[in-house]
Design an enzyme around this catalytic site. Structure first.
Site, short mmCIF file in Angstrom:
data_model
loop_
_atom_site.label_atom_id
_atom_site.label_comp_id
_atom_site.label_asym_id
_atom_site.label_seq_id
_atom_site.Cartn_x
_atom_site.Cartn_y
_atom_site.Cartn_z
N SER A 36 52.86 24.87 15.56
CA SER A 36 53.71 24.56 14.41
C SER A 36 53.58 25.56 13.28
CB SER A 36 53.37 23.15 13.90
OG SER A 36 52.00 23.04 13.58
N HIS A 44 57.80 20.65 18.12
CA HIS A 44 58.72 21.75 17.77
C HIS A 44 59.46 22.28 18.99
CE1 HIS A 44 57.27 22.00 13.63
NE2 HIS A 44 56.10 21.68 14.15
N LYS A 76 62.01 15.98 13.67
CA LYS A 76 62.29 17.41 13.50
C LYS A 76 63.70 17.70 14.02
CE LYS A 76 57.61 18.38 12.62
NZ LYS A 76 56.26 18.27 13.13
#
Ligand SMILES: *Cc1c(COP(=O)(O)O)cnc(C)c1O
Length: 396
Positions: free
Chosen positions: A183, A211, A242
């Site tokens: 990240s 991610h 996200k």
């Protein structure tokens, strides 16, 4: 004189200020997206994890509003005690489909998904081997579990093998934990090698796709798919907050794994179910990830455009304010600075130039840096704005 048991707080805050490690939150206005408003100034936003721009997609908002209308705002209890909604099950089925797994379970956040999964899978007789750069939630999961935890050098399969060879025998179960996309660096874990070692040494593998999901893989399934490891036995964790533009987390894997977590993951059992609005928004997002691959195409186009321009800027930069591009294979692109103070100064300089880029400093990361995250919805002009800001910083 009576001692003040809270007096250490101000001393600790003062020490953080002196070390340029003090953090504060900035208020931003307006809709989530590639630009944000701050004190009336428009800033191009390179500080968000909303990779596909879904957090402002009207279809997610409509789904959330409809769910509130049907079910209300709160889930009103834990799912085991109070029951859950068909929406929860639909979301879990959709995540399992996206991930190509038998089943999935959603948690209130990605952080809680890691705490719950790790604490359920291992305990005091067991061993966790984690990448040194793992996310805080993976490290916290290790502590909560009570297992012995050892870190291997970042991305270093040889170091992992040494630890397995030296320690595996003395423990009951072993769990290897890693981010798929790191990240704060943007590089990828050596997953095929990790899975081979895990098979040799009888270890489980937990991969955090926070991610990766929606960003990597031809289907948007994640970095596991991208790295050619889809279908191999492992525990996948991820977040709904996200690329999926909502809030919540999940674990995906075999039917037995998910059934076991429903019985044994404390951060799922003893907490209120995901709200109807968040659940519905995430479900809409999973469907869009499958239906609109062009969002991923636009994102990766921006990644290659920025990389090309960055290499020019850094080549022409001077040495008083050096920026060093860290190895990255993702929409997370980091420029290392010489100090925490330099990272803050560079971030302020960019803000004056109309660009919002976060300065990330120890203890979050070993070395200070600017962390740039790209979105599918950044335009060519947005990227130019960033490049111009960096160019002028390099000339200061
Ligand atoms: C953001 C993040 C999490 C936590 O997810 P939340 O849903 O925000 O709690 C977990 N792991 C990694 C690698 C992350 O970047």
């Amino acid at each position: 004189m009576a001692a003040d048991p809270y007096g250490w707080l101000d001393k600790s805050l003062a020490a953080l200020h002196r070390a340029h490690r003090y953090r504060s939150v900035q208020i931003i206005d307006g809709m989530a997206g590639p630009t944000v408003q701050r004190r009336g100034q428009t800033l191009v936003n390179f500080a968000s994890n909303d990779y596909l721009g879904l957090a402002s997609d009207p279809r997610l908002a409509e789904a959330a509003i409809a769910a509130i209308g049907t079910y209300g705002t709160g889930s009103s209890g834990s799912r085991l005690l109070s029951g859950h909604r068909e929406l929860h099950q639909e979301l879990e089925t959709a995540i399992a489909r996206l991930k190509g797994t038998e089943d999935a379970i959603v948690f209130s956040s990605g952080y809680l998904a890691n705490l719950g999964a790790i604490a359920a899978l291992v305990g005091t007789p067991d061993l966790i081997l984690g990448d040194a750069y793992n996310h805080s939630s993976l490290k916290a999961g290790g502590k909560v579990s009570g297992a012995t935890t050892l870190d291997y050098r970042h991305g270093d399969g040889a170091d992992l093998e040494t630890l397995l060879a030296n320690h595996r025998d003395r423990y009951r179960r072993c769990l290897i934990t890693t981010d798929s996309v790191f990240s704060m660096d943007g590089d990828l874990c050596p997953l095929p090698e990790i899975l081979d070692l895990a098979a040799t040494y009888d270890a489980m593998v937990l991969v955090d796709e926070a991610h990766g999901t929606g960003v990597f893989g031809s289907r948007g399934s994640g970095a596991i798919e991208h790295l050619g490891c889809a279908g191999r036995p492992l525990v996948t964790v991820g977040t709904l907050s996200k690329a999926l533009g909502s809030l919540g987390g999940y674990v995906a894997g075999s039917g037995s794994l998910i059934d076991f977590l429903r019985n044994r993951a404390p951060s799922w059992i003893y907490t209120t179910g995901l709200s109807p609005a968040d659940t519905a928004a995430a479900l809409a997002a999973v469907r869009l990830i499958e239906a609109e691959p062009q969002r991923r195409t636009a994102l990766w186009h921006n990644v290659s455009t920025l990389r090309q321009s960055l290499s020019q800027v850094l080549k022409n930069g001077n040495t008083t304010t050096p920026l060093r591009l860290l190895a990255s294979e993702s929409p997370i692109i980091c420029l290392e600075t010489s100090s925490a103070a330099a990272a803050i100064a560079a971030s302020r300089h960019l803000q004056d130039a109309g660009v919002w880029v976060a300065a990330v400093r120890p203890p979050t990361v070993p070395t200070s840096r600017l962390r740039i995250t790209l979105m599918a919805t950044h335009s060519r002009d947005h990227l130019t704005c960033l490049i111009n800001g960096l160019q002028s910083w390099c000339r200061t």
